[in-house]
Design an enzyme around this catalytic site. Structure first.
Site, PDB file in Angstrom:
ATOM      1  N   GLU A 187       0.784  -1.251  -0.063  1.00 24.51           N
ATOM      2  CA  GLU A 187      -0.080  -0.217   0.016  1.00 24.51           C
ATOM      3  C   GLU A 187       0.887   1.397  -0.066  1.00 24.51           C
ATOM      4  O   GLU A 187       1.838   1.336   0.711  1.00 24.51           O
ATOM      5  CB  GLU A 187      -0.890   0.021   1.156  1.00 24.51           C
ATOM      6  CG  GLU A 187      -2.049   1.007   0.913  1.00 24.51           C
ATOM      7  CD  GLU A 187      -2.985   1.210  -0.389  1.00 24.51           C
ATOM      8  OE1 GLU A 187      -2.216   1.624  -1.127  1.00 24.51           O
ATOM      9  OE2 GLU A 187      -3.942   0.668  -0.469  1.00 24.51           O
TER      10      GLU A 187
ATOM     11  N   ASP B 205      -7.351  -0.318  -3.268  1.00 24.19           N
ATOM     12  CA  ASP B 205      -8.101   0.717  -3.437  1.00 24.19           C
ATOM     13  C   ASP B 205      -8.983   0.594  -4.818  1.00 24.19           C
ATOM     14  O   ASP B 205      -9.762   1.480  -5.066  1.00 24.19           O
ATOM     15  CB  ASP B 205      -7.579   2.202  -3.219  1.00 24.19           C
ATOM     16  CG  ASP B 205      -6.657   2.322  -4.406  1.00 24.19           C
ATOM     17  OD1 ASP B 205      -6.309   1.414  -4.994  1.00 24.19           O
ATOM     18  OD2 ASP B 205      -5.872   3.455  -4.439  1.00 24.19           O
TER      19      ASP B 205
END
Length: 506
Positions: free
Chosen positions: A229, A305
């Site tokens: 991430e 995401d």
């Protein structure tokens, strides 16, 4: 007559052979379990990943009536029953709607929902993959992988047993090392449960591609890296680890594993050879990655995401609890090699001959005097006959070339504009000059198959295998059998995507 002792020895040898056979037949998850790091998720559309597994590998939905069926192995521990899919999907299109978890935890992968980024489908969901985009053989038996085009993705945000926080885990995936791009992010692994970026260290997933926005390996890519991430990492240094090589094996084994302040990347040719370690050491030297804050969802083909611009092909993969040993992973790699992944034909039906000139006649009733042609850059259909003007005959003729983006398929060069090819751009068909880029070459590559209407050939986009040449309002598109665009209308789809191939007018 045999003596009692000789019978006992024979029985002991037989038992040994059975045991040996069982060990040889052990699946990847049997091997992980023996190593003390059992699978919490096991996904594959090509084969069973446990020696005793005989349940459903994946579900397909066909376009003709939207009914579904499941595909299981031919036998326990075996290769997927591709013939069942072929029969079920004959004369129509099929999508992969569920990739089942073989671990027994029900960690199935389904259509990814919208998150930080919306998908291209209705209500912001991602697309499903074509059921026929990635044919292969395993030990000579046909199977299908999961061909991820941009906009396609699968997810499970309510996973049982996955690593959370800084807990240890491992994962591997078998991928197509020649199918990738630089967009974010072709991942398989642990991600956020909200489908949104919740901060550094909230993911731990295998990444494959040649994105250079964050980290890189050596050479120009593609690389196996880890998506943790807000960064793709190849090692401790957030920018580059030169020990992480460019890899483009047709069949690629990619491995990522992590535990408190320790993680590793490994990789190999999935068709031969042993795993190599590309990195093993401390977590990246940036804030938020030690300790990790993993959330435990599972993603395939997308970022945490729901970034969904990437492409790649997935054949099989697992996630484990605990940090697998190198020895365990080496045994898994040997099992993958023994599966003997090999390529299979991407085309069927009428043979296309490289170098020949062809014309493509529409088969839709009421339009069957029209041919695929072009006016400037726009691909359209026009009425063409033997008495038509020479210029029109040339506009409706195409030279068959070896696929610019994949040599197993074809590209179609304009007869009247040499060096220009049919390509798709925003799903419209255009005639543009070839520029030699990877993007153009893939956009200009198409795979013919037997006509969906039962007549002629249907011409499938290599890079978007849910989409086919279609005439709609006399304009050319690559269209899917149902979708958000007007040219995806299901009415008359099979006829509209079927063309009779003939010798070119010019």
């Amino acid at each position: 007559m045999f003596s009692r002792s000789s019978l006992d020895r024979t029985w002991a040898i037989a038992l040994g052979l059975v045991a040996t056979s069982s060990l040889v037949a052990a699946g990847p998850c049997d091997i992980y379990s023996s190593g003390g790091t059992p699978c919490i998720a096991a996904h594959s559309t090509t084969r069973a990943l446990y020696s005793a597994f005989s349940g459903s590998l994946y579900q397909v939905k066909r376009g003709s009536d939207n009914t579904t069926t499941t595909i299981a192995p031919l036998s326990a521990g075996g290769v997927a029953n591709a013939a069942r899919q072929d029969s079920f999907c004959a004369g129509t299109t099929c999508l992969i709607t569920i990739i089942y978890d073989q671990s027994g935890r029900n960690n199935h992968l389904t259509q990814a929902p919208p998150g930080g980024f919306a998908g291209p489908e209705s209500n912001g969901y991602d697309n499903y993959a074509s059921a026929i985009g990635a044919p292969v053989t395993l030990n000579g038996q046909k199977a299908y992988g999961v061909f991820i085009s941009p906009g396609t993705g699968y997810r499970n945000n309510a996973v049982s047993g996955s690593a959370k926080g800084d807990a240890p885990e491992g994962m591997y995936a078998v991928l197509d090392g020649t199918h990738y791009n630089a967009a974010c992010c072709f991942d398989y692994g642990n991600a956020e449960t909200s489908s949104r970026d919740t901060g550094n260290g909230h993911m731990e997933a295998i990444y494959f591609g040649d994105n250079t926005v964050w980290g890189t390996g050596s050479g120009s890519g593609p690389w196996v890296m880890a998506d943790l991430e807000n960064g793709l990492f190849s090692g401790e240094n957030v920018k580059q680890n030169t020990a992480d090589p460019t890899v483009n094996y047709r069949f690629l084994t990619a491995v990522v594993k992590g535990e408190p302040n320790q993680w590793a990347i490994r990789g190999a040719n999935a068709a031969s050879g042993a795993l190599a370690s590309y990195y093993s050491g401390p977590r990246p030297n940036a804030a938020g990655y030690n300790p990790m804050s993993k959330e435990g969802a599972i993603i395939l083909g997308i970022g945490g995401d729901n970034s969904n611009g990437a492409q790649g092909t997935f054949y099989e993969g697992v996630m484990t609890t605990g940090y697998p040993s190198d020895a365990t992973e080496n045994s898994v790699q040997a099992n993958i090699v023994a599966a003997k992944y090999a390529t299979a034909s991407l085309t069927s039906g009428t043979a296309f001959t490289v170098g020949s000139s062809i014309s493509l006649r529409v088969t839709t009733p009421g339009y069957d005097t029209r041919y695929i042609a072009h006016t400037g850059a726009t691909v359209n259909t026009q009425v063409v006959t033997s008495s038509s003007a020479t210029a029109l005959k040339q506009q409706a003729s195409w030279t068959v070339r070896t696929g610019l983006g994949n040599s197993a398929c074809f590209s179609f060069e304009s007869k009247d504009t040499p060096g220009s090819y049919i390509r798709h751009y925003n799903f419209a068909l255009q005639v543009n000059a070839g520029d030699g880029t990877k993007q153009f070459n893939e956009d200009a590559t198409f795979c013919p198959q037997s006509g969906l209407s039962g007549t002629g050939s249907s011409i499938r986009s290599w890079s978007y295998p849910t989409r086919y040449f279609r005439h709609y309002a006399n304009v050319g598109y690559i269209a899917s059998n149902g979708g958000v665009h007007t040219f995806d209308n299901v009415a008359s789809f099979n006829n509209d995507v079927s063309f009779v191939v003939s010798t070119g007018f010019a």
